[in-house]
Write a protein that holds these residues in place. Structure first.
Motif, mmCIF file in Angstrom:
data_model
loop_
_atom_site.group_PDB
_atom_site.id
_atom_site.type_symbol
_atom_site.label_atom_id
_atom_site.label_comp_id
_atom_site.label_asym_id
_atom_site.label_seq_id
_atom_site.Cartn_x
_atom_site.Cartn_y
_atom_site.Cartn_z
ATOM 1 N N TRP A 147 12.188 -17.394 -2.655
ATOM 2 C CA TRP A 147 12.944 -17.162 -3.889
ATOM 3 C C TRP A 147 12.585 -15.834 -4.535
ATOM 4 C CZ3 TRP A 147 11.247 -16.494 -8.977
ATOM 5 C CH2 TRP A 147 12.275 -16.427 -9.928
ATOM 6 N N GLU A 148 11.296 -15.463 -4.499
ATOM 7 C CA GLU A 148 10.865 -14.223 -5.135
ATOM 8 C C GLU A 148 11.549 -13.006 -4.511
ATOM 9 O OE1 GLU A 148 8.882 -16.685 -4.446
ATOM 10 O OE2 GLU A 148 7.879 -17.179 -6.342
ATOM 11 N N ALA A 180 16.141 -23.319 -12.783
ATOM 12 C CA ALA A 180 17.465 -23.635 -12.239
ATOM 13 C C ALA A 180 17.755 -22.797 -10.998
ATOM 14 C CB ALA A 180 18.541 -23.399 -13.297
ATOM 15 N N MET A 181 17.385 -21.508 -11.018
ATOM 16 C CA MET A 181 17.695 -20.641 -9.885
ATOM 17 C C MET A 181 16.812 -20.946 -8.677
ATOM 18 S SD MET A 181 20.308 -19.238 -10.922
ATOM 19 C CE MET A 181 20.564 -18.397 -9.360
ATOM 20 N N ILE A 182 15.587 -21.416 -8.913
ATOM 21 C CA ILE A 182 14.757 -21.864 -7.785
ATOM 22 C C ILE A 182 15.416 -23.067 -7.121
ATOM 23 C CG2 ILE A 182 12.569 -22.982 -7.176
ATOM 24 C CD1 ILE A 182 11.188 -21.148 -9.171
ATOM 25 N N HIS A 187 18.564 -25.282 -2.569
ATOM 26 C CA HIS A 187 19.795 -25.903 -2.062
ATOM 27 C C HIS A 187 20.449 -25.006 -1.009
ATOM 28 C CE1 HIS A 187 23.462 -28.354 -2.166
ATOM 29 N NE2 HIS A 187 24.120 -27.209 -2.121
ATOM 30 N N ILE A 188 20.491 -23.709 -1.283
ATOM 31 C CA ILE A 188 21.094 -22.759 -0.336
ATOM 32 C C ILE A 188 20.325 -22.748 0.981
ATOM 33 C CG2 ILE A 188 21.443 -20.287 0.109
ATOM 34 C CD1 ILE A 188 22.141 -20.011 -2.896
ATOM 35 N N GLN A 189 18.988 -22.707 0.895
ATOM 36 C CA GLN A 189 18.171 -22.626 2.105
ATOM 37 C C GLN A 189 18.198 -23.919 2.920
ATOM 38 O OE1 GLN A 189 16.718 -19.852 3.358
ATOM 39 N NE2 GLN A 189 17.788 -18.837 1.671
ATOM 40 N N SER A 190 18.576 -25.022 2.295
ATOM 41 C CA SER A 190 18.618 -26.302 3.018
ATOM 42 C C SER A 190 19.897 -26.468 3.834
ATOM 43 C CB SER A 190 18.491 -27.464 2.026
ATOM 44 O OG SER A 190 19.651 -27.565 1.214
ATOM 45 N N ARG A 191 20.832 -25.543 3.679
ATOM 46 C CA ARG A 191 22.112 -25.620 4.396
ATOM 47 C C ARG A 191 22.395 -24.281 5.066
ATOM 48 N NH1 ARG A 191 21.759 -28.933 0.405
ATOM 49 N NH2 ARG A 191 22.901 -30.916 0.321
ATOM 50 N N ASP A 192 22.353 -24.286 6.397
ATOM 51 C CA ASP A 192 22.471 -23.036 7.155
ATOM 52 C C ASP A 192 23.757 -22.281 6.858
ATOM 53 O OD1 ASP A 192 20.032 -23.419 8.312
ATOM 54 O OD2 ASP A 192 20.814 -24.273 10.180
#
Length: 239
Positions: A147-148, A180-182, A187-192
């Motif tokens: 995230w950073e 919220a952004m983390i 969520h984004i990283q959990s879905r290719d």
């Protein structure tokens, strides 16, 4: 406000909170500064004079001045009195940092959508070869899983502009919406398929800045933020 009916059917409500005298004094002093009655660097009237002016006790004035000092509005010099401080963006954004609710997060993200496309366009016009190399270092899949790194990619674009007010404003928004952004990033990283799409969006933003295409940089940033906003609203703020 909370309304309730008591046993006899009588409608009651929470009492309206009355502001402390010190808070009223604080607001009056701030309004006087904002109106130009007191200028930056100018000495504020003494505690005794302020007591007479507002017709309040010394403790109320002292408490108000302590609060204004903590907010970076006043500088108290021992044995001399209180002075109006010059506007300091660092202390402003620090003291105003929010603990936002859902409505605040939506509005803060709307602010990003208004600010960041302009920053991307300005970055495309001002970027150096070194700036391009640093931006490119944030684009690998492995790095962006952090995230950073995502945060630094956007902050680097802001820093390229050289406008420190906007840089600090971006940092303020990021700090206020960090949790919220983390969650969005996880969520984004959990879905290719979503992760790959965001990577493509970052690449398009990067390439437009690299090629000094301000119009494309703005458009690509808008598209990216609108997509992330959908993820935020549909998958994070709804939960």
């Amino acid at each position: 406000m909370k309304f309730e009916k008591k046993g006899g059917g009588k409608l009651t409500a929470d009492k309206i909170a009355v502001k402390k005298v010190s808070e009223q004094v604080e607001e009056r002093i701030k309004r006087m500064i904002q109106s130009g009655m007191f200028k930056e660097g100018e000495k504020l009237p003494s505690v005794r004079e302020l007591c007479e002016m507002f017709e309040v006790g010394r403790s109320a004035v002292r408490d108000a001045m302590t609060t204004l000092k903590g907010k970076g509005i006043l500088q108290v010099k021992q044995g001399e009195g209180a002075y109006i401080r010059a506007f300091d963006t660092e202390s402003f954004f620090t003291t105003q940092l929010m603990l936002p609710d859902t409505k605040d997060i939506r509005e803060l993200f709307q602010a990003r959508k208004m600010i960041e496309p302009g920053l991307a366009g300005m970055a495309a016009e001002k970027r150096t070869v070194e700036d391009v190399c640093i931006l490119e270092s944030f684009l690998s899949q492995e790095v962006m899983a952090n995230w950073e790194a995502d945060y630094e990619f956007h902050m680097k674009i802001a820093r390229i502009t050289g406008n420190m007010i906007l840089v600090k404003l971006m940092a303020f928004i990021a700090a206020s919406t960090r949790k919220a952004m983390i969650d969005v990033h996880q969520h984004i990283q959990s879905r290719d398929e979503i992760s790959n799409l965001v990577m493509e969006q970052h690449n398009r933003i990067f390439k437009s800045i690299q090629s000094s295409d301000a119009t494309a940089a703005k458009e690509n940033m808008i598209s990216h933020l609108e997509f992330v906003e959908k993820v935020l609203v549909n998958n994070v703020l709804q939960s």
